[in-house]
Design a protein around this motif. Structure first.
Motif, PDB file in Angstrom:
ATOM      1  N   VAL A   1       0.744  -1.254  -0.091  1.00 27.13           N
ATOM      2  CA  VAL A   1       0.077   0.159  -0.018  1.00 27.13           C
ATOM      3  C   VAL A   1       0.928   1.036   0.013  1.00 27.13           C
ATOM      4  O   VAL A   1       1.836   1.402   0.840  1.00 27.13           O
ATOM      5  N   HIS A   2       0.546   2.160  -0.885  1.00 30.52           N
ATOM      6  CA  HIS A   2       1.246   3.510  -0.996  1.00 30.52           C
ATOM      7  C   HIS A   2       0.484   4.516  -0.232  1.00 30.52           C
ATOM      8  O   HIS A   2      -0.750   4.688  -0.411  1.00 30.52           O
ATOM      9  N   LEU A   3       1.262   5.559   0.426  1.00 28.62           N
ATOM     10  CA  LEU A   3       0.286   6.797   0.768  1.00 28.62           C
ATOM     11  C   LEU A   3       1.253   7.814  -0.246  1.00 28.62           C
ATOM     12  O   LEU A   3       2.362   7.985  -0.112  1.00 28.62           O
TER      13      LEU A   3
ATOM     14  N   ASN B   1      -1.859  14.386   3.918  1.00 27.87           N
ATOM     15  CA  ASN B   1      -2.825  14.960   3.381  1.00 27.87           C
ATOM     16  C   ASN B   1      -3.269  13.941   2.071  1.00 27.87           C
ATOM     17  O   ASN B   1      -3.817  14.400   1.282  1.00 27.87           O
ATOM     18  N   GLY B   2      -2.452  13.048   1.853  1.00 28.79           N
ATOM     19  CA  GLY B   2      -2.420  12.305   0.290  1.00 28.79           C
ATOM     20  C   GLY B   2      -3.589  11.263   0.484  1.00 28.79           C
ATOM     21  O   GLY B   2      -4.303  11.216   1.565  1.00 28.79           O
ATOM     22  N   ARG B   3      -3.450  10.243  -0.370  1.00 25.32           N
ATOM     23  CA  ARG B   3      -4.432   9.261  -0.629  1.00 25.32           C
ATOM     24  C   ARG B   3      -3.682   7.911  -0.737  1.00 25.32           C
ATOM     25  O   ARG B   3      -2.530   7.778  -0.810  1.00 25.32           O
ATOM     26  N   LEU B   4      -4.415   6.629  -0.183  1.00 28.70           N
ATOM     27  CA  LEU B   4      -3.966   5.599  -0.145  1.00 28.70           C
ATOM     28  C   LEU B   4      -4.005   4.593  -1.564  1.00 28.70           C
ATOM     29  O   LEU B   4      -5.123   4.974  -2.126  1.00 28.70           O
ATOM     30  N   LEU B   5      -3.353   4.240  -2.029  1.00 31.50           N
ATOM     31  CA  LEU B   5      -3.177   3.375  -3.313  1.00 31.50           C
ATOM     32  C   LEU B   5      -2.907   2.082  -3.230  1.00 31.50           C
ATOM     33  O   LEU B   5      -1.834   1.538  -2.393  1.00 31.50           O
ATOM     34  N   LEU B   6      -3.558   1.048  -3.331  1.00 33.41           N
ATOM     35  CA  LEU B   6      -3.321  -0.497  -3.306  1.00 33.41           C
ATOM     36  C   LEU B   6      -2.702  -0.947  -4.706  1.00 33.41           C
ATOM     37  O   LEU B   6      -3.184  -0.472  -5.715  1.00 33.41           O
ATOM     38  N   ASP B   7      -1.555  -1.583  -4.573  1.00 32.47           N
ATOM     39  CA  ASP B   7      -0.883  -2.383  -5.584  1.00 32.47           C
ATOM     40  C   ASP B   7      -0.708  -1.494  -6.860  1.00 32.47           C
ATOM     41  O   ASP B   7      -1.285  -1.773  -7.805  1.00 32.47           O
TER      42      ASP B   7
ATOM     43  N   GLY C   1       7.562  12.996  -0.183  1.00 32.23           N
ATOM     44  CA  GLY C   1       6.667  12.886   0.967  1.00 32.23           C
ATOM     45  C   GLY C   1       5.845  11.406   0.865  1.00 32.23           C
ATOM     46  O   GLY C   1       5.305  11.314   2.025  1.00 32.23           O
ATOM     47  N   SER C   2       5.756  10.772  -0.371  1.00 40.13           N
ATOM     48  CA  SER C   2       4.996   9.579  -0.287  1.00 40.13           C
ATOM     49  C   SER C   2       5.736   8.538   0.466  1.00 40.13           C
ATOM     50  O   SER C   2       6.606   8.726   0.842  1.00 40.13           O
ATOM     51  N   ALA C   3       4.770   7.585   0.815  1.00 36.49           N
ATOM     52  CA  ALA C   3       5.455   6.381   1.714  1.00 36.49           C
ATOM     53  C   ALA C   3       4.924   5.233   1.138  1.00 36.49           C
ATOM     54  O   ALA C   3       3.992   4.951   0.684  1.00 36.49           O
ATOM     55  N   VAL C   4       5.463   3.876   1.517  1.00 32.23           N
ATOM     56  CA  VAL C   4       4.971   2.623   1.178  1.00 32.23           C
ATOM     57  C   VAL C   4       5.002   1.794   2.395  1.00 32.23           C
ATOM     58  O   VAL C   4       5.817   1.774   3.216  1.00 32.23           O
ATOM     59  N   LEU C   5       4.056   0.683   2.298  1.00 31.35           N
ATOM     60  CA  LEU C   5       4.160  -0.180   3.613  1.00 31.35           C
ATOM     61  C   LEU C   5       3.988  -1.656   2.900  1.00 31.35           C
ATOM     62  O   LEU C   5       2.940  -1.955   1.881  1.00 31.35           O
ATOM     63  N   HIS C   6       4.900  -2.498   3.203  1.00 34.77           N
ATOM     64  CA  HIS C   6       4.839  -3.851   2.745  1.00 34.77           C
ATOM     65  C   HIS C   6       4.287  -4.723   3.872  1.00 34.77           C
ATOM     66  O   HIS C   6       4.937  -4.493   4.842  1.00 34.77           O
ATOM     67  N   LEU C   7       3.488  -5.470   3.563  1.00 36.44           N
ATOM     68  CA  LEU C   7       3.025  -6.510   4.721  1.00 36.44           C
ATOM     69  C   LEU C   7       2.848  -7.947   4.146  1.00 36.44           C
ATOM     70  O   LEU C   7       2.563  -8.194   2.867  1.00 36.44           O
TER      71      LEU C   7
ATOM     72  N   SER D   1       8.864   2.473   4.161  1.00 34.51           N
ATOM     73  CA  SER D   1       9.920   3.419   3.749  1.00 34.51           C
ATOM     74  C   SER D   1       9.295   4.842   3.222  1.00 34.51           C
ATOM     75  O   SER D   1       7.985   4.659   2.862  1.00 34.51           O
ATOM     76  N   GLY D   2       9.732   5.843   3.858  1.00 28.91           N
ATOM     77  CA  GLY D   2       9.236   6.992   3.679  1.00 28.91           C
ATOM     78  C   GLY D   2       8.542   7.625   4.965  1.00 28.91           C
ATOM     79  O   GLY D   2       8.149   6.779   5.805  1.00 28.91           O
ATOM     80  N   PRO D   3       8.142   8.753   4.914  1.00 27.97           N
ATOM     81  CA  PRO D   3       7.359   9.252   6.233  1.00 27.97           C
ATOM     82  C   PRO D   3       5.900   8.696   6.173  1.00 27.97           C
ATOM     83  O   PRO D   3       5.045   8.904   5.445  1.00 27.97           O
ATOM     84  N   LEU D   4       5.454   7.945   7.210  1.00 27.17           N
ATOM     85  CA  LEU D   4       4.281   7.330   7.515  1.00 27.17           C
ATOM     86  C   LEU D   4       3.758   7.794   8.533  1.00 27.17           C
ATOM     87  O   LEU D   4       3.905   7.352   9.963  1.00 27.17           O
TER      88      LEU D   4
END
Length: 271
Positions: free
Chosen positions: A161-163, A168-174, A186-192, A207-210
């Motif tokens: 999932v990316h922020l 103030n951003g949006r979540l993007l999946l895949d 300023g974007s971030a990514v979460l791997h789970l 990775s990135g500011p979350l």
């Protein structure tokens, strides 16, 4: 800009147009894609294509002198035409990072204590990189290990999932590769990674500011997606078992045996 369906289009004319922010790409899985391997799996996640093979177990050799447990030797390779990184240094850094993450994750789910002084060789080949390679590689490796009948605590399924654009951003999946390449500052990514049967997280990397305000929603989206991926991994294994049984019945009746088993399913996931 935003598409009419709600997906943030980070690059004009990107192929993600028409896909929702919370929608994954079509996914196909095939267990037993390499007949001469102990276990193997092929996964297509959109245009991301990953092939995983498992060989062994074999004797650990000198490694057996300092540990009674079994070992996993993991080799992650991006094909020459797959990498989106122009810089070899950047690509090598990603290989080292992803290899380390996958190694630790797979070691946590394989029952290595039952393979004393033995080694499994796991090869993960990224044939095409169009985004979210880590999640696809984890699913492929997990499916290949299960196809090899390696004893595990559970399967492992991944999601990314990316922020986009910070707090103030949006979540993007895949995200697709073009989306990953055009993420704003300023974007971030979460791997789970999730063990679906036990509902336990086996991989967590960001990775990135979350911002804390977004962490819970990103985790929820990633978990729900990983559960769906886990269901498809299990169905792919069941289809391979049924295919093998069918081939065995046909071979006894004199029909040629098909060495491949594939689920043939197209998976569209949404959160």
């Amino acid at each position: 800009r935003q598409t009419s369906s709600g997906r943030v289009n980070l690059k004009p004319n990107a192929s993600s147009a028409g896909r929702r922010d919370d929608e994954t790409r079509p996914t196909q899985m095939q267990a037993g894609a390499v007949p001469n391997a102990a276990g193997s799996a092929y996964i297509e996640q959109g245009n991301t294509k990953v092939l995983a093979t498992v060989y062994g177990p074999r004797q650990a050799g000198e490694r057996a002198s300092w540990s009674a447990e079994g070992f996993l030797l993991l080799d992650l390779v991006f094909s020459a035409v797959s990498s989106r990184y122009v810089s070899k240094e950047d690509n090598d850094k990603r290989v080292v990072l992803y290899s380390s993450i996958l190694q630790r994750t797979l070691e946590s789910i394989v029952l290595l204590e039952r393979y004393s002084k033995l080694v499994f060789d796991i090869s993960i080949l990224v044939l095409e990189d169009d985004g979210c390679v880590l999640a696809a590689a984890l699913a492929a490796a997990s499916l290949a290990l299960a196809n090899a009948k390696v004893e595990m605590r559970d399967l492992a399924a991944g999601a990314t999932v990316h922020l986009v654009g910070g707090s103030n951003g949006r979540l993007l999946l895949d995200c697709e590769g073009c989306e990953e390449d055009h993420l704003p500052d300023g974007s971030a990514v979460l791997h789970l990674g999730l063990c679906p049967a036990r509902n336990k997280v086996c991989l967590l990397h960001s990775s990135g500011p979350l911002p804390a305000a977004h962490f819970e929603s990103m985790m929820a989206a990633a978990k729900e997606t990983a559960r769906a991926v886990g269901d498809e991994i299990r169905r792919s294994l069941e289809d391979k078992i049924e295919k093998d049984a069918q081939n065995e019945r046909e071979s006894k009746r004199g029909y040629p045996k098909d060495e491949f088993g594939t689920s043939g399913r197209i998976l569209m996931l949404g959160v």
